[in-house]
Design an enzyme around this catalytic site. Structure first.
Site: not given
Length: 216
Positions: A45-46
């Site tokens: 997840s960024e």
């Protein structure tokens, strides 16, 4: 079968052992639910997590575990958290093997527009520009048409996300690739004919001699 599930199940088949995979907001988040348990991939997840698992069941969400859009996610044993600077260092440094993103438009040459919704206030493109430019492979997961209008277009009318073309588009009707920079019909969804795909596609598609049906 629900169109979003068709898309997510087909995209899941593109992942390979050991891949580091970034899932965008929307349909892409569903992909984690359809990865075979024996296939070891690492979801990023960024906002700073590697090791995301399936969307948690109702009542099992943790308030501090969210994806980049603020939606609940789960963390698998061995997951690692870090700040956004390191997260984008991974993305911009070319260490993400696959990113799966939603799309508003993809043109005949594979250029993506996925961040500005007409008539709505948006905070910006977020990490989409970095992901399309930095990931080794870019897959767009989106429905083929919206409100009767094709999302596979001759030329994007919305602002582009990146000057780099995507590698693959998976919709509820088709799988489209871009060999030699030309939109090419690679597969049709179960029960969908080539003619039906062409009827709702604005971009001109190259049609190979054999177009198999998706295996989902």
């Amino acid at each position: 079968m629900d169109p979003q599930i068709i898309i997510a199940r087909r995209v899941a088949k593109e992942l390979r052992e050991g891949n580091l995979v970034n899932l965008g907001i929307g349909i892409p988040t569903l992909v984690a639910n359809y990865v075979p348990s024996e296939l070891k991939v690492f979801f990023q997840s960024e906002n700073g997590l590697i090791g995301t698992g399936p969307i948690p069941e109702q009542g099992m969400a943790h308030p501090l575990l969210t994806d980049a859009g603020g939606r609940p996610i789960s963390a698998l044993p061995g997951a690692a958290t870090f700040d956004s600077a390191m997260s984008f260092g991974l993305i911009r440094g070319g260490h993400v093997d696959v990113t799966v993103l939603g799309g508003l438009q993809v043109d005949a040459h594979g250029l993506l527009a996925n961040w500005m919704i007409p008539g709505k206030m948006v905070p910006g493109m977020g990490g989409a520009m970095d992901l399309v430019s930095g990931a080794r492979r870019v897959i767009v997961a989106m429905q083929h048409a919206a409100k009767g209008k094709s999302k596979i277009v001759a030329k994007c009318t919305l602002p582009l996300t990146s000057a780099r073309p995507v590698n693959l588009v998976v919709t509820d009707m088709a799988v489209i690739g871009f060999p030699d920079g030309k939109a090419t019909l690679l597969e049709t969804a179960p029960g969908i004919s080539i003619g039906e795909v062409l009827a709702v596609t604005d971009a001109e598609l190259v049609i190979p001699d054999a177009v198999p049906e998706m295996k989902i």
